[in-house]
Design a protein around this motif. Structure first.
Motif, PDB file in Angstrom:
ATOM      1  N   ALA A 161       0.871  -1.185   0.000  1.00 58.35           N
ATOM      2  CA  ALA A 161       0.000   0.000   0.000  1.00 58.35           C
ATOM      3  C   ALA A 161       0.902   1.227   0.000  1.00 58.35           C
ATOM      4  O   ALA A 161       2.023   1.195   0.516  1.00 58.35           O
ATOM      5  CB  ALA A 161      -0.925   0.001   1.217  1.00 58.35           C
ATOM      6  N   TRP A 162       0.397   2.316  -0.560  1.00 62.66           N
ATOM      7  CA  TRP A 162       1.207   3.521  -0.687  1.00 62.66           C
ATOM      8  C   TRP A 162       0.305   4.736  -0.636  1.00 62.66           C
ATOM      9  O   TRP A 162      -0.939   4.623  -0.624  1.00 62.66           O
ATOM     10  CB  TRP A 162       2.023   3.491  -1.983  1.00 62.66           C
ATOM     11  CG  TRP A 162       1.232   3.100  -3.192  1.00 62.66           C
ATOM     12  CD1 TRP A 162       0.557   3.903  -4.044  1.00 62.66           C
ATOM     13  CD2 TRP A 162       0.999   1.752  -3.638  1.00 62.66           C
ATOM     14  NE1 TRP A 162      -0.077   3.166  -5.004  1.00 62.66           N
ATOM     15  CE2 TRP A 162       0.183   1.848  -4.789  1.00 62.66           C
ATOM     16  CE3 TRP A 162       1.425   0.483  -3.190  1.00 62.66           C
ATOM     17  CZ2 TRP A 162      -0.245   0.712  -5.487  1.00 62.66           C
ATOM     18  CZ3 TRP A 162       1.004  -0.629  -3.884  1.00 62.66           C
ATOM     19  CH2 TRP A 162       0.188  -0.519  -5.019  1.00 62.66           C
ATOM     20  N   ASN A 163       0.901   5.909  -0.584  1.00 62.84           N
ATOM     21  CA  ASN A 163       0.146   7.149  -0.510  1.00 62.84           C
ATOM     22  C   ASN A 163      -0.789   7.251  -1.713  1.00 62.84           C
ATOM     23  O   ASN A 163      -0.327   7.263  -2.862  1.00 62.84           O
ATOM     24  CB  ASN A 163       1.117   8.336  -0.483  1.00 62.84           C
ATOM     25  CG  ASN A 163       0.397   9.668  -0.446  1.00 62.84           C
ATOM     26  OD1 ASN A 163      -0.770   9.757  -0.064  1.00 62.84           O
ATOM     27  ND2 ASN A 163       1.091  10.731  -0.841  1.00 62.84           N
ATOM     28  N   PRO A 164      -2.091   7.309  -1.495  1.00 63.65           N
ATOM     29  CA  PRO A 164      -3.023   7.333  -2.637  1.00 63.65           C
ATOM     30  C   PRO A 164      -2.881   8.588  -3.492  1.00 63.65           C
ATOM     31  O   PRO A 164      -3.331   8.605  -4.639  1.00 63.65           O
ATOM     32  CB  PRO A 164      -4.405   7.252  -1.972  1.00 63.65           C
ATOM     33  CG  PRO A 164      -4.191   7.735  -0.584  1.00 63.65           C
ATOM     34  CD  PRO A 164      -2.808   7.331  -0.208  1.00 63.65           C
ATOM     35  N   LYS A 165      -2.244   9.626  -2.952  1.00 64.45           N
ATOM     36  CA  LYS A 165      -2.062  10.858  -3.715  1.00 64.45           C
ATOM     37  C   LYS A 165      -0.698  10.905  -4.404  1.00 64.45           C
ATOM     38  O   LYS A 165      -0.311  11.947  -4.945  1.00 64.45           O
ATOM     39  CB  LYS A 165      -2.230  12.062  -2.799  1.00 64.45           C
ATOM     40  CG  LYS A 165      -3.610  12.153  -2.167  1.00 64.45           C
ATOM     41  CD  LYS A 165      -3.723  13.347  -1.230  1.00 64.45           C
ATOM     42  CE  LYS A 165      -5.113  13.401  -0.596  1.00 64.45           C
ATOM     43  NZ  LYS A 165      -5.226  14.541   0.344  1.00 64.45           N
ATOM     44  N   GLY A 166       0.049   9.819  -4.344  1.00 64.37           N
ATOM     45  CA  GLY A 166       1.355   9.768  -4.969  1.00 64.37           C
ATOM     46  C   GLY A 166       1.630   8.396  -5.543  1.00 64.37           C
ATOM     47  O   GLY A 166       0.711   7.636  -5.879  1.00 64.37           O
ATOM     48  N   ARG A 167       2.907   8.056  -5.641  1.00 64.52           N
ATOM     49  CA  ARG A 167       3.332   6.776  -6.172  1.00 64.52           C
ATOM     50  C   ARG A 167       4.069   5.990  -5.094  1.00 64.52           C
ATOM     51  O   ARG A 167       4.275   6.461  -3.970  1.00 64.52           O
ATOM     52  CB  ARG A 167       4.286   6.986  -7.359  1.00 64.52           C
ATOM     53  CG  ARG A 167       3.694   7.626  -8.587  1.00 64.52           C
ATOM     54  CD  ARG A 167       4.778   7.916  -9.600  1.00 64.52           C
ATOM     55  NE  ARG A 167       4.258   8.446 -10.852  1.00 64.52           N
ATOM     56  CZ  ARG A 167       3.951   7.719 -11.921  1.00 64.52           C
ATOM     57  NH1 ARG A 167       4.120   6.405 -11.863  1.00 64.52           N
ATOM     58  NH2 ARG A 167       3.487   8.261 -13.012  1.00 64.52           N
ATOM     59  N   ILE A 168       4.503   4.782  -5.467  1.00 72.00           N
ATOM     60  CA  ILE A 168       5.426   4.036  -4.620  1.00 72.00           C
ATOM     61  C   ILE A 168       6.759   4.773  -4.607  1.00 72.00           C
ATOM     62  O   ILE A 168       7.274   5.166  -5.656  1.00 72.00           O
ATOM     63  CB  ILE A 168       5.613   2.601  -5.144  1.00 72.00           C
ATOM     64  CG1 ILE A 168       4.321   1.782  -4.957  1.00 72.00           C
ATOM     65  CG2 ILE A 168       6.785   1.909  -4.451  1.00 72.00           C
ATOM     66  CD1 ILE A 168       4.395   0.399  -5.585  1.00 72.00           C
ATOM     67  N   GLY A 169       7.304   4.979  -3.430  1.00 73.24           N
ATOM     68  CA  GLY A 169       8.618   5.590  -3.299  1.00 73.24           C
ATOM     69  C   GLY A 169       9.289   5.045  -2.056  1.00 73.24           C
ATOM     70  O   GLY A 169       8.677   5.013  -0.983  1.00 73.24           O
ATOM     71  N   MET A 170      10.558   4.588  -2.191  1.00 72.06           N
ATOM     72  CA  MET A 170      11.228   3.971  -1.048  1.00 72.06           C
ATOM     73  C   MET A 170      12.705   4.331  -1.012  1.00 72.06           C
ATOM     74  O   MET A 170      13.374   4.424  -2.045  1.00 72.06           O
ATOM     75  CB  MET A 170      11.100   2.442  -1.081  1.00 72.06           C
ATOM     76  CG  MET A 170       9.722   1.892  -0.832  1.00 72.06           C
ATOM     77  SD  MET A 170       9.744   0.101  -0.532  1.00 72.06           S
ATOM     78  CE  MET A 170      10.158   0.069   1.215  1.00 72.06           C
ATOM     79  N   ARG A 171      13.176   4.520   0.221  1.00 68.88           N
ATOM     80  CA  ARG A 171      14.590   4.475   0.562  1.00 68.88           C
ATOM     81  C   ARG A 171      14.717   3.526   1.749  1.00 68.88           C
ATOM     82  O   ARG A 171      13.858   3.543   2.635  1.00 68.88           O
ATOM     83  CB  ARG A 171      15.121   5.871   0.920  1.00 68.88           C
ATOM     84  CG  ARG A 171      15.254   6.803  -0.280  1.00 68.88           C
ATOM     85  CD  ARG A 171      15.659   8.201   0.147  1.00 68.88           C
ATOM     86  NE  ARG A 171      14.566   8.912   0.785  1.00 68.88           N
ATOM     87  CZ  ARG A 171      14.703  10.085   1.417  1.00 68.88           C
ATOM     88  NH1 ARG A 171      15.911  10.649   1.516  1.00 68.88           N
ATOM     89  NH2 ARG A 171      13.655  10.688   1.955  1.00 68.88           N
ATOM     90  N   ILE A 172      15.739   2.717   1.756  1.00 71.35           N
ATOM     91  CA  ILE A 172      15.794   1.629   2.736  1.00 71.35           C
ATOM     92  C   ILE A 172      17.180   1.530   3.357  1.00 71.35           C
ATOM     93  O   ILE A 172      18.164   2.022   2.825  1.00 71.35           O
ATOM     94  CB  ILE A 172      15.438   0.269   2.091  1.00 71.35           C
ATOM     95  CG1 ILE A 172      16.428  -0.059   0.965  1.00 71.35           C
ATOM     96  CG2 ILE A 172      14.006   0.246   1.580  1.00 71.35           C
ATOM     97  CD1 ILE A 172      16.291  -1.471   0.412  1.00 71.35           C
ATOM     98  N   GLU A 173      17.213   0.883   4.518  1.00 73.01           N
ATOM     99  CA  GLU A 173      18.452   0.460   5.144  1.00 73.01           C
ATOM    100  C   GLU A 173      18.215  -0.867   5.845  1.00 73.01           C
ATOM    101  O   GLU A 173      17.104  -1.152   6.300  1.00 73.01           O
ATOM    102  CB  GLU A 173      18.953   1.500   6.145  1.00 73.01           C
ATOM    103  CG  GLU A 173      20.296   1.173   6.802  1.00 73.01           C
ATOM    104  CD  GLU A 173      21.430   0.949   5.797  1.00 73.01           C
ATOM    105  OE1 GLU A 173      21.490  -0.170   5.233  1.00 73.01           O
ATOM    106  OE2 GLU A 173      22.224   1.873   5.576  1.00 73.01           O
TER     107      GLU A 173
END
Length: 1208
Positions: A161-173
């Motif tokens: 699931a992701w922000n319905p007003k945007g796209r999938i976006g990730m930064r990870i560690e």
């Protein structure tokens, strides 16, 4: 000395097990270093990218280069972000961010890991929790400490699931440390033999630890022979790990044998599983993947005589060669230790202690098998056939728990027909439809929904079609010359644009796993399907088999049989004496007292003395006289004669009962009083003791402790009934049978010290005198009363409360009580955790509500009545919550149920006292402030490596309730502030009317709503409820007046900071009317105040939370009652038990048909009336009893939730 050492070792064996490893031998390692920040961009990969600046190489935490993170081309559930750590590492924590400075972030995700980049395994936080909560904005960091950690080289983050007003976006560690291991690979025809240096002279504590992974569901992991047939073995049997410790049989026993212990399931998944065995002779601690069971083999000998050789991977024959069979292990073993000795290291160095048989290599090959998971009945995989060929061939393997499901559909060449291959009742069926021919069916196999892998082969050529299951073939004749390969094969369900109704079958689509798919003799590569190069699919998980065993561990209690499908399990409670979703609730009453209250006559009844506890119900006779007597008969002789034997001969008789010792103990403890009568007739004097005081007779109770007293309720009362009453034949004796008279005398002995009852053994010593004889009869155990049934508390005002220890019902709990009241609403019981809670309340005069939250969002179950519950009559409430759902029943109204979510949290985690809501009196100028903004990591179980920060709580919905009584206007009832000068205020205006003011945008004026219901500063009790869902606000006053309004200032309440009741000094950004009311504050009574699950007034009790600040004088309870109006609360006390005299503390008995209870005015609660709790199991408190049955240890959640959905 040796026995003392043995006892000491046996005590050690009961200590909690700890896996031995080289790291554990030294100082604990620091294993929370960031692993991803030092990796090159090439170590990151993904399913797709939106652009070159959104590539996976920009997905490192806190980096701003590129577009500031990874974003896929399309935002859907098939996208993934992968990190390659370069080698297997121990992973202890993960962290996520959104795309830098964007509206792109992930709100929930799945985490998968793998050794090879193939055959992924999904990480689970809890028994049924698969997902992680993600971010609420682009730049905040959400950390999760992984409990337990895991070892892997590859990790995948799958956004769900992701922000319905945007796209999938990730930064990870990813956080962790290096992992070192020694690995051995057994090819199914090899083994290791370890020779101990010397055979110990006495039993020692034996510790064996290892990890293994395999694709085979059978295989010997460990075997050790001994003398006289003794031996120990550890083996896989149908994917389960079986430890056997037995004698007299050379071959290992099958699972379920008396001296075996089975753990685990589906262990042939080609993933690592850890094993720890701690053995001292026949005592064993057996641990598999953190689940531990204790075990002791049966037998007279306390030790095993075992040889000094242990084989790993297979069994040695008597000639010393390896017995090659299907039971020989085929797979990898890692970190194999025997009492701290590294066996694999010795083998690699060719040390003489280890002998290698066959081909054992020291690296673990990675099979390239790619499984596919069909997640739902609508999942499908469409693959092209070999069009134009005059034959058909399809092979695959599957595993599932479902009894039914469509596996494969295809059409024959040139419209010559179609076929459907499906499961029905666990059997494989093939339906063949050809033009002009009736539908033909063939069946193969049985019990194929057992979770094991099963192979299927479907082939057709010319006039015959054959289907084989696990090698067993069934033929089906066809119309000659019409056979050919299908253009497209549909595995599982069918797409909406498929060929039509022919694709449908009597059952839904397949849910389970497929692998090794081959069409026309050519293996299918599911990775090509995933990449869009072959066929099509929907709702699949490719390169993972996500089957899970929902019956291990089993949540079915009391011996209920667990069965399962792909997404749920069920318990068969037949014959257990219990009912409900998990066989938790007893079918039978707890005592004869409870049966009598149901209006039942005398007769035989089952009673369940510990309710939902572990003891089974048992049969008793209930004698329903003026009091209810529980009669438990023994199986001993009706009459025993003593006499005619040699002098000093002790005649002992044992008395067995139809109930176990535990059942008897529970029944006696529950009763108000118990007694057992011994009728004794004796001739020529049967003294109970010699002249020197040596007793000639004795008896033993249920604990086998010997007693020599013979009457009264005290153990030191050495008197028969006649001695207690002073009417024995000879006044110098306390028993008539002690008189040395040449005549028959009799005594009635009543044993009434219930802690010693019932009598299990009775002995009398023969005096050896002529004509000396005695005859005695032991009566049944008689018990009266029910200490849990007749408990009550009287709640006389809305300011009263009770509090008890924390309610521990993590997996299953049930509550039962009676109540009566005249007030329209009130809380019966409540217990809170950090986010979890449980509550039972009278919500309206006609509604009782059971509500709780175990981490999946609030759940409510409500029973509605056509007539009011506040009719001052007794009503019976029964509520149960378990992993399957919740139920509520009031009186004989229909039971209401609510199912639990399929894969949600299951553990109810509470940490406060169990109590009923309190009220507070606010003096002029006083206030209570509840701070939402505590300084803590976002995740309640966050890693220590995570930097602390303030969590910004943003709400799109909230529910506020409060009750108040005041004569002051204007007044501020409630004020909620924000870090951004947003606020909510609830005030009484100058004329006493209610005003609600929302300001959800600091740059706009507040929305002001006037509710001119009446002057509410009239000194009467008023109830207020406010529900907001984004811009829609619903206000209810006194459960009748209702109004709905629409906000214009915004839909989100951002960064809420605190909630204040009473006076507020200079609220920032507030409008003039709010500031005026805030300066005056509130004088009067507030109660039942809640903002979501926050309850600020509960801080007024001792040990309240530190996040609450109290200024001025705020008093709980007493002063609020002064303003009570006539009829506000029930003034009637709970009726007393019959038999008490009138006067203070002894009211007269109540009218017939109602429970008669011991009232205690010192205990009180919010609902004006009486709660009489009738049954308890594990928790019994003086005024309220609540039954619980805790099965497993509490484990903290790894979840951060800012707001919860309004669903179960």
């Amino acid at each position: 000395m040796a026995s003392a050492a043995r006892a000491f070792l046996q005590v050690l064996l009961l200590l909690p097990p700890q896996t031995w490893s080289p790291a554990a031998a030294g100082n604990p390692r620091d294993c929370d270093a960031p692993l991803g920040s030092t990796l090159p961009p090439s170590s990151f990969s993904s399913s797709s990218v939106l652009s070159s600046s959104h590539g996976p190489g920009f997905a490192r935490l806190n980096r701003r280069d590129g577009a500031g993170g990874w974003t896929p081309l399309v935002s859907n559930k098939y996208q993934w972000l992968q990190i390659d750590l370069g080698e297997r590492m121990e992973v202890t924590a993960v962290a996520t961010q959104g795309g830098y400075g964007s509206s792109d972030w992930v709100t929930s995700y799945l985490l998968m890991f793998s050794d090879s980049g193939r055959n992924w395994k999904q990480y689970r936080q809890e028994e049924s929790i698969w997902g992680f909560s993600g971010n609420t904005n682009a730049d905040s960091v959400v950390h999760y400490r992984l409990q337990p950690p895991f070892e892997a080289r590859f990790l995948r983050f799958l956004p769900s699931a992701w922000n319905p007003k945007g796209r999938i976006g990730m930064r990870i560690e990813v956080y962790g440390c290096a992992y070192r291991s020694q690995v051995a690979y057994f090819d199914g025809r090899s083994a290791l033999l370890y020779r101990l240096d010397k055979k110990p002279l006495r039993p020692i504590r034996e510790i064996i630890s290892l990890k293994f992974k395999t694709m085979q569901n059978n295989g010997i992991l460990l075997h050790r022979e001994g003398q006289h047939g003794n031996h120990v073995s550890l083996q896989l049997i149908k994917g389960k790990l079986v430890f056997a410790l037995h004698s007299g049989n050379v071959n290992p026993l099958p699972a379920g044998a008396p001296e075996t212990l089975t753990l685990g399931s589906l262990l042939d998944d080609q993933h690592w599983h850890s094993v720890l065995i701690e053995r001292l002779s026949t005592h064993v601690n057996f641990t598999l993947d953190k689940h531990t069971r204790q075990f002791r083999a049966k037998g007279e000998s306390g030790s095993l005589d075992l040889n000094s050789e242990i084989s790993f991977g297979g069994i040695l024959t008597s000639t010393g060669s390896l017995a090659i069979s299907h039971k020989t292990f085929h797979g990898c073993v890692e970190n194999l230790y025997y009492n701290g000795v590294d066996i694999i290291e010795l083998a690699k160095k060719h040390k003489p202690q280890v002998f290698i048989m066959g081909n054992v290599s020291f690296s673990c090959p990675q099979p390239q098998t790619v499984p596919v998971t069909f997640l739902s009945p609508w999942s499908y995989l469409a693959l092209p056939g070999n069009s134009g060929e005059d034959k058909m061939s399809v092979t695959f393997q599957f595993r599932t728990w479902n009894q039914a499901g469509r596996l494969l559909f295809g059409e024959l060449w040139h419209g010559s027909g179609s076929f459907v291959l499906f499961l029905e009742d666990g059997k494989l069926k093939l339906s063949l439809l050809q033009p002009g021919q009736p539908l033909r069916n063939v069946t193969a196999g049985a019990g194929l929904n057992d979770g094991q892998w099963h192979s299927v082969s479907l082939s057709a050529k010319w006039s015959h079609l054959s289907v084989a299951v696990n090698g067993d073939t069934v033929l089906q004749p066809l119309v000659t010359g019409l056979t050919g390969s299908s253009n497209t094969y549909y595995f599982g369900g069918c797409p909406d644009n498929s060929t039509g109704s022919e694709c449908e079958s009597p059952v839904g689509g397949f849910q389970g796993c497929l692998r090794l798919i081959s069409i026309g003799g050519t293996a299918v590569d599911p990775i090509s399907v995933q990449q869009g190069a072959l066929g099509s699919f929907s709702d699949l998980q490719i390169d993972a088999c996500s089957i899970t065993d929902r019956c291990l561990p089993s949540f079915c209690e009391h011996g209920g049989a667990c069965s399962q499908s792909w997404d749920t399990f069920s318990c068969n409670c037949e014959g257990t004496g219990y009912t409900g979703g998990t066989c938790h609730s007893p079918l039978y009453e707890q005592s004869c007292e409870a049966h009598k209250h149901r209006g039942r006559p005398s007769g035989l009844y089952y009673v369940d003395a510990d309710g939902s506890g572990p003891l089974e119900p048992f049969l008793v006779y209930c004698n329903m006289t003026d009091a209810a007597w529980t009669v438990v008969r023994h199986g001993g002789p009706d009459q025993v004669t003593v006499g005619g034997g040699p002098r000093g001969h002790a005649g002992s008789v044992t008395f067995a009962y139809a109930a176990s010792v535990g059942q008897l103990r529970a029944a006696v403890a529950l009763a108000e009083r118990c007694e057992q009568q011994l009728a004794l007739r004796c001739g020529s004097g049967r003294r109970s003791a010699l002249r020197d005081g040596t007793p000639l007779s004795w008896w033993a109770g249920r604990t086998n402790e010997t007693h020599t007293y013979w009457g009264g309720s005290l153990p030191d009362a050495q008197k028969c009934t006649c001695g207690l009453q002073g009417n024995c034949i000879d006044s110098q004796y306390y028993c008539s049978c002690d008189t040395d008279q040449d005549q028959w005398t009799s005594d009635i002995i009543v044993l009434a010290h219930k802690e010693h009852l019932p009598v299990t053994q009775l002995a009398m010593t023969d005096r050896g005198q002529p004509h000396s004889e005695a005859v005695y009869t032991l009566g049944p155990l008689l018990c009266q009363g029910d200490k849990s049934f007749w408990n009550s508390a009287s709640f006389n005002t809305e300011t009263s409360y009770l509090h008890f220890p924390t309610f521990h019902g993590e997996l299953t709990a049930d509550v039962r009580f009676f109540f009566k009241t005249t007030v329209p609403s009130g809380v019966f019981m409540e217990n809170l955790g950090i986010t979890d809670f449980i509550r039972i309340e009278l919500q309206t005069p006609t509604e009782v509500t059971f509500s709780f939250d175990v981490g999946n969002g609030p759940c409510e179950v409500t029973v509605q009545s056509p007539t009011p519950f506040n009719d001052n009559r007794w009503h019976h409430v029964r509520a149960e919550r378990n992993v399957k759902g919740a139920s509520l029943q009031v009186d004989q109204l229909p039971q209401k149920t609510q199912a639990a979510p399929m894969d949600g949290h299951v553990r109810l985690q509470l940490n406060s006292q169990l109590f009923i809501e309190i009220s507070a009196y606010f003096e002029t100028g006083s206030s209570v402030t509840y701070n939402f903004q505590d300084h803590h990591p976002l995740s309640g179980n966050a890693s220590s490596l995570a930097s602390s920060f303030h969590r910004e709580v943003t709400l799109s919905r909230e529910t506020i309730t409060l009750s108040f009584r005041t004569t002051w206007a204007p007044s501020l009832l409630l004020y909620v502030s924000s870090l951004y000068e947003e606020y909510l205020s609830v005030i009484l205006a100058n004329n006493g009317s209610l005003q609600v003011r929302y300001k959800l945008d600091r740059h706009q004026d507040p929305d002001v709503f006037n509710f001119d219901f009446k002057n509410m500063a009239d000194g009467h009790l008023h109830q207020l409820k406010i529900d907001r869902e984004e811009a829609v606000v619903f206000v209810e006053v006194n459960q009748s007046a209702q109004r709905q309004v629409i906000l214009s200032s915004g839909t989100e309440f951002n960064a809420i900071h605190s909630l204040t009741l009473g006076k507020v000094l200079e609220p920032p950004g507030a409008d003039p009317d709010t500031r005026r009311a805030a300066a005056r504050g509130f004088t009067g009574c507030l109660s039942a105040v809640r903002f979501g699950r926050a309850a600020p007034l509960k801080a007024l009790r001792p040990g309240g939370p530190a996040r609450v600040t109290v200024r001025g004088h705020v008093a709980a309870g007493a002063r609020c009652a002064a303003g009570a109006q006539p009829g506000d609360g029930a003034r009637e006390l709970a009726p007393r038990r019959a038999g008490g005299a009138g006067g203070a503390g002894h009211p007269e008995p109540n009218e017939g048909g109602e429970p008669l209870v011991n009232a205690d005015r010192s205990d009180s609660g919010v609902i004006g009336g009486v709660i009489a709790v009738v049954i308890f199991i594990l928790l019994c408190i003086s005024a309220i009893a609540i039954r619980i049955y805790q099965q497993r240890k509490l484990r903290k959640e790894n979840e951060s939730k800012v707001s919860q959905d309004e669903e179960c």
